[in-house]
Design a protein around this motif. Structure first.
Motif, PDB file in Angstrom:
ATOM      1  N   THR A  40      -8.026  -1.695   1.653  1.00  0.00           N
ATOM      2  CA  THR A  40      -7.492  -2.765   2.221  1.00  0.00           C
ATOM      3  C   THR A  40      -8.419  -3.621   3.057  1.00  0.00           C
ATOM      4  O   THR A  40      -8.510  -4.907   3.250  1.00  0.00           O
ATOM      5  N   GLN A  41      -9.178  -2.878   4.214  1.00  0.00           N
ATOM      6  CA  GLN A  41      -9.962  -3.522   5.266  1.00  0.00           C
ATOM      7  C   GLN A  41     -11.431  -3.355   4.765  1.00  0.00           C
ATOM      8  O   GLN A  41     -12.222  -3.593   5.453  1.00  0.00           O
ATOM      9  N   SER A  85      -8.725   5.879   4.659  1.00  0.00           N
ATOM     10  CA  SER A  85      -9.173   4.219   4.811  1.00  0.00           C
ATOM     11  C   SER A  85     -10.477   4.272   4.667  1.00  0.00           C
ATOM     12  O   SER A  85     -11.434   4.806   5.484  1.00  0.00           O
ATOM     13  N   THR A  91       0.840  -1.263  -0.056  1.00  0.00           N
ATOM     14  CA  THR A  91      -0.159   0.006  -0.113  1.00  0.00           C
ATOM     15  C   THR A  91       0.802   1.160  -0.016  1.00  0.00           C
ATOM     16  O   THR A  91       0.622   2.256  -0.845  1.00  0.00           O
ATOM     17  N   CYS A 146      -6.304  14.107   5.997  1.00  0.00           N
ATOM     18  CA  CYS A 146      -6.279  12.664   6.669  1.00  0.00           C
ATOM     19  C   CYS A 146      -7.014  12.363   7.743  1.00  0.00           C
ATOM     20  O   CYS A 146      -7.314  13.491   8.355  1.00  0.00           O
ATOM     21  N   VAL A 148      -1.189   4.720   4.888  1.00  0.00           N
ATOM     22  CA  VAL A 148      -1.983   5.572   4.066  1.00  0.00           C
ATOM     23  C   VAL A 148      -1.656   7.106   4.216  1.00  0.00           C
ATOM     24  O   VAL A 148      -1.672   8.065   3.470  1.00  0.00           O
ATOM     25  N   ALA A 197      -8.066   6.638  -1.656  1.00  0.00           N
ATOM     26  CA  ALA A 197      -8.877   5.603  -0.575  1.00  0.00           C
ATOM     27  C   ALA A 197      -8.173   4.293  -0.374  1.00  0.00           C
ATOM     28  O   ALA A 197      -7.654   4.056  -1.601  1.00  0.00           O
ATOM     29  N   ASP A 198      -7.996   4.176   0.817  1.00  0.00           N
ATOM     30  CA  ASP A 198      -7.246   2.664   0.949  1.00  0.00           C
ATOM     31  C   ASP A 198      -8.465   1.804   1.101  1.00  0.00           C
ATOM     32  O   ASP A 198      -9.137   2.008   2.069  1.00  0.00           O
ATOM     33  N   CYS A 225      -5.318  -0.880  -2.768  1.00  0.00           N
ATOM     34  CA  CYS A 225      -5.948  -2.209  -1.806  1.00  0.00           C
ATOM     35  C   CYS A 225      -4.793  -3.175  -1.728  1.00  0.00           C
ATOM     36  O   CYS A 225      -4.404  -3.639  -2.893  1.00  0.00           O
ATOM     37  N   ASP A 263      -5.437   7.217  11.227  1.00  0.00           N
ATOM     38  CA  ASP A 263      -5.560   6.138  10.136  1.00  0.00           C
ATOM     39  C   ASP A 263      -4.355   5.274   9.949  1.00  0.00           C
ATOM     40  O   ASP A 263      -3.325   5.688  10.604  1.00  0.00           O
ATOM     41  N   GLN A 304     -11.667   1.853   8.782  1.00  0.00           N
ATOM     42  CA  GLN A 304     -10.532   2.051   9.855  1.00  0.00           C
ATOM     43  C   GLN A 304      -9.667   0.741  10.318  1.00  0.00           C
ATOM     44  O   GLN A 304     -10.516  -0.068  10.750  1.00  0.00           O
ATOM     45  N   SER A 305      -8.507   0.548  10.287  1.00  0.00           N
ATOM     46  CA  SER A 305      -7.997  -0.566  10.771  1.00  0.00           C
ATOM     47  C   SER A 305      -8.168  -0.814  12.281  1.00  0.00           C
ATOM     48  O   SER A 305      -8.492  -1.930  12.685  1.00  0.00           O
TER      49      SER A 305
END
Length: 352
Positions: free
Chosen positions: A175-176, A144, A82, A101, A109, A172-173, A193, A105, A147-148
């Motif tokens: 991944t989650q 994101s 990422t 941001c 990111v 935008a991320d 992602c 986050d 949020q992780s």
């Protein structure tokens, strides 16, 4: 939650998963992924690497991810991490740009923009206030979708609308998110992602979906041989024709990772994403009810709660449940390989 019949092929690809509530950390590998990697290793030990086979795995993986997010394969660049793909976006911002941001986050990111230099300024606000914080000074909003640390789902529609009003770019991320939450990449200027979490691929397979405008205007600052229109004719010298689409931003692939990713991504691309969203968030909401946790405004497959001394996480692990702890919270995630028995087992481990 009863598994919908349309999700049976996806569930059937997994060997196990009982008690594994940590897809938000790393997904489980499917049988087809395991078989593909083992076969490739055995073949490599006998006859060496087969670049044509690896190229096919990259093509299949890119196409499957493109289907997942609703874009053409030519809008998708491949990478390994990422942060590497975020750094491409950061390197293309104008000097003195302001990046907005979300507080807390995931670092991958944020840090590429923090350390981009050239006078680029970072401003952070709570995720819930991200849209209202966008103003005429904002060049790009980076966040994101999920949020992780908390599992909170961003109000992406509100953020996108505010960014458009102020002519700010959106990065935008996902991944989650992708793998349980339907995501439309066409709504964002750039979407990244990594696929080793909810998409259950090996680590080292990441994607960057770009708008047509960014494909045309971004400088390929990390171009290598694989960014060529024909990579195998782009191995030497400076006289190289880069690909005419997002492939010009490709990073040379980790071969075995893509071999394992291709079947996993294809299965997710073939699955009913809305049924998968209802199934995973249904389990998460039932777990919240059993723990008397409030239901989120936007359903999430990740449940996180304050656990400053780590007792909840220790109780889950003592019961044989794989969970995780982040930022002073305990965290569990419900995926396709989980069922209501996992919900009950986790709740009982916590005395509920």
């Amino acid at each position: 939650m009863i598994l919908p019949a349309v999700l049976a092929p996806l569930r059937g690809a997994f060997t196990g998963g009982a008690g594994y509530l940590s897809a938000c950390t790393s997904g489980l590998w499917m049988r087809p992924t395991h078989a593909a990697i083992v076969a490739d290793l055995e073949r490599g030990a006998r006859t060496g690497a087969d670049p044509a086979r690896y190229d096919a795995a990259v093509v299949e993986s890119r196409a499957a991810f493109a289907r997942l997010v609703g874009v053409a394969p030519g809008a998708v660049a491949i990478g390994s991490q990422t942060s590497v793909l975020a750094a491409l976006i950061a390197a293309n911002l104008p000097d003195g740009a302001q990046v907005l941001c979300a507080e807390g986050d995931f670092s991958s990111v944020v840090l590429p923009f923090v350390h981009a230099g050239r006078g680029i300024r970072i401003r952070t606000v709570p995720l819930a206030h991200l849209a209202e914080a966008i103003d005429a000074e904002t060049t790009l909003v980076a966040f994101s979708i999920v949020q992780s640390a908390t599992g909170e789902v961003a109000d992406a529609a509100e953020i996108i609308a505010a960014a458009r009003r102020h002519r700010a770019l959106t990065f935008a991320d996902a991944t989650q998110a992708i793998g349980w939450l339907p995501v439309d990449a066409t709504l964002f200027d750039a979407l990244v992602c990594h696929s080793y979490k909810w998409l259950c691929a090996p680590r080292g397979v990441a994607f960057l979906a770009l708008s047509d405008a960014l494909v045309r205007t971004l400088r390929p600052v990390q171009a290598g041989w694989f960014a060529g229109e024909d990579p195998w004719s782009s191995c030497y010298g400076a006289d190289v024709d880069l690909a005419g689409d997002a492939r010009r931003f490709d990073v040379s692939p980790a071969w075995q990772a893509f071999v394992g990713a291709a079947p996993a991504l294809t299965l997710f691309a073939d699955a009913d994403r809305h049924a998968l969203h209802r199934y995973t968030t249904g389990m998460a909401d039932e777990f919240r009810r059993r723990l008397d946790l409030p239901l989120p405004e936007r359903p999430s497959a990740i449940v996180a709660w304050h656990d400053p001394n780590g007792q909840s996480l220790a109780d889950l692990r003592a019961a044989g449940i794989v969970a995780s702890g982040r930022a002073g919270r305990a965290r569990v995630a419900f995926h396709i390989f989980n069922d209501e028995e996992d919900v009950t087992r986790a709740a009982q481990a916590l005395g509920r």
